[in-house]
Write a protein that holds these residues in place. Sequence first.
Motif, PDB file in Angstrom:
ATOM      1  N   VAL A   8       0.837  -1.205   0.000  1.00  0.00           N
ATOM      2  CA  VAL A   8       0.000   0.000   0.000  1.00  0.00           C
ATOM      3  C   VAL A   8       0.869   1.251   0.000  1.00  0.00           C
ATOM      4  O   VAL A   8       0.615   2.214  -0.746  1.00  0.00           O
ATOM      5  N   THR A  33       1.082   4.317  -2.755  1.00  0.00           N
ATOM      6  CA  THR A  33       0.850   5.717  -2.365  1.00  0.00           C
ATOM      7  C   THR A  33       2.071   6.584  -2.649  1.00  0.00           C
ATOM      8  O   THR A  33       1.933   7.748  -3.033  1.00  0.00           O
ATOM      9  N   ILE A  54      -7.887   3.521  -3.003  1.00  0.00           N
ATOM     10  CA  ILE A  54      -6.794   2.820  -2.323  1.00  0.00           C
ATOM     11  C   ILE A  54      -7.255   2.282  -0.980  1.00  0.00           C
ATOM     12  O   ILE A  54      -6.979   1.117  -0.631  1.00  0.00           O
ATOM     13  N   TRP A  89      -7.546  -1.652   0.070  1.00  0.00           N
ATOM     14  CA  TRP A  89      -6.721  -2.074   1.218  1.00  0.00           C
ATOM     15  C   TRP A  89      -7.578  -2.692   2.315  1.00  0.00           C
ATOM     16  O   TRP A  89      -7.218  -3.731   2.893  1.00  0.00           O
ATOM     17  N   SER A 144      -2.394   7.816   2.488  1.00  0.00           N
ATOM     18  CA  SER A 144      -3.418   7.570   1.475  1.00  0.00           C
ATOM     19  C   SER A 144      -4.412   8.716   1.348  1.00  0.00           C
ATOM     20  O   SER A 144      -5.233   8.712   0.430  1.00  0.00           O
TER      21      SER A 144
END
Length: 591
Positions: free
Chosen positions: A27, A31, A77, A81, A116
Amino acid sequence: MKNWINKIDKQLLGRFPLLWITRAPWVLLVTLLLHLVFFALGWNVFKNSLLLQDYNADDIYVRNGVLLFSIICSVLIIVVWLIVLFRHNAFKNYYPTSRWQLFSSFVIYFIILFFSTTFYSSYQMGYKGYIGGKYTDAVYNKKLDQANLAAAFLSFNQEDYTIDRRRYPAPFNALYCEVNEAFIDFSKPYISRFTDEYQFYTLKKSIKKVTRDAAAGGELPGHLYSEALDDTTWTVWDKDKVVDVSALATPDLSYFNYSRVLFTEGYYDEGPAIYVKGTPRFDENQQKSQALSQQLYQLLKRNKEQEIRQLFSSFLATAKEFRIRTNLTVESWLPLIDRDSFIVKKFVYNGDYRPNDWEYDEQVSTAVEAVAAATASTDSTDEAVRSQKQEYYEKGRTQLYLDANALKNVFGNIDAIKKYNHWEILFQMQCWLAFGLSLVLFIFRTSGLSSLLFSIIAGIVVAIALSLAVVGLNIHDELVISYLALIIGTTILLIPLLLLKRIRKNILAVFINISIVGFVPYVLLIIGIISMHQKNYYRTKLGSLYYAQTSPPVLIEQLGMDLSTYLLVAGFLFMLLYTSVVKRWKALPEG
């Protein structure tokens, strides 16, 4: 690529299972790439200098849709996630979990959510870095100083060149100019232009004893200037002796009189207000006004055409760099200046000149003159002044123009972007958003959805009950209300600590969840109560002077923007300690 990802996942699962469960490395990698894209977009946006002419250009990320685009990226995102994250739960799958792992998972949630949800911040940092590198303090200040000196020759209006605006040389820097004919002593020397009168005075400073409540609106009536020393003692300034300045200056409009700092670091200049040195409100802006007046005086005294030509050339180069609308050239600008007397006879239009606009202005001018003629009998003196001034302006008006307002915005935008404290905004918006979302996610992961919903409902019920108690008991004192909230908050915090094994697990979950979310507001409430006690003490001690002058700062004012940092640190420390309570609560038997 897939084999490489699987290999890394196996390493994470074996050595760092918490990173594998949260998928944090992948993740954060995504980002990071998006942050670089947004930074590059921000770096290039103000290469179009025309955008700097817009008011408050620092908010361009809102107007051009970057903020909306960043929100869409953030939502996508986070949703993806969370779908992956919810596949594994340390409690539900009976993974061995320690207090440190609980706190570490909360920190990982915070880091992922923070990065994020801050793509637009990278966009801001991009154009901030570009502006800061291109317009360093030295470059910016040089352009600003040149623009202000050149602005003295733009002659947009008559008011900036009247004798009362003169601040250099002595004695003009220390004299008060009276322009209201009701307060002018016509038996003593004065200067007049058309039917406007100007009389200069020295000022007399004295100490005056008054009653406790004599001041009104922070000033002592009946004096030019006043400043409080204490509740009953004031320093006052009054007009003293009339000074004859007729041998030092003429009543004509003159470039020597100009002292207005037209272009400032902000979006607006301070206007023509002039305060005498050594009196209240003679601040940094007034000092700049006097410094500009001195610089202009010296330039005019040297009276070198090449020097003035170079000043105009540099100013017009700045205007061209920022794409300011103008038809001025050095060759058309220089003839406007009467270098024999430096009397202002020609005027430049402030704005975007178009032939249709000019014709419209002529029509409005004719209409105004017609209305003035129709109402001359009601106020002949004022209309005479207006018509004489208008006639002088119309006679000297040219078709040259420059959009000074756009250039004001440029200087204001550059300064605002350079001085923008990004880290401060992060704490106020982004860090707290990520912190709050992390708390909710942590609660959901540890106690489940039902406990989370019951906690929200319980919190709303407590707030409503407190409001009804305040209304029902007719309580108006904010300090009493704060203490009621403090008592309720303290009770909620203590119940999980003192009665951990005496209350049913599902009920205890509500108190734990409210404690997790409410601890930071609880600390803020304590600071607010201390500040209210301090304010009440200062109000009692100072009396009416409390409102007439700046009172001593209370705790919450002393902390200022650092309060956000301290509260955030307190929140993390609380989570570090409180995870042991969460772990012990989770170990309790059901029922």
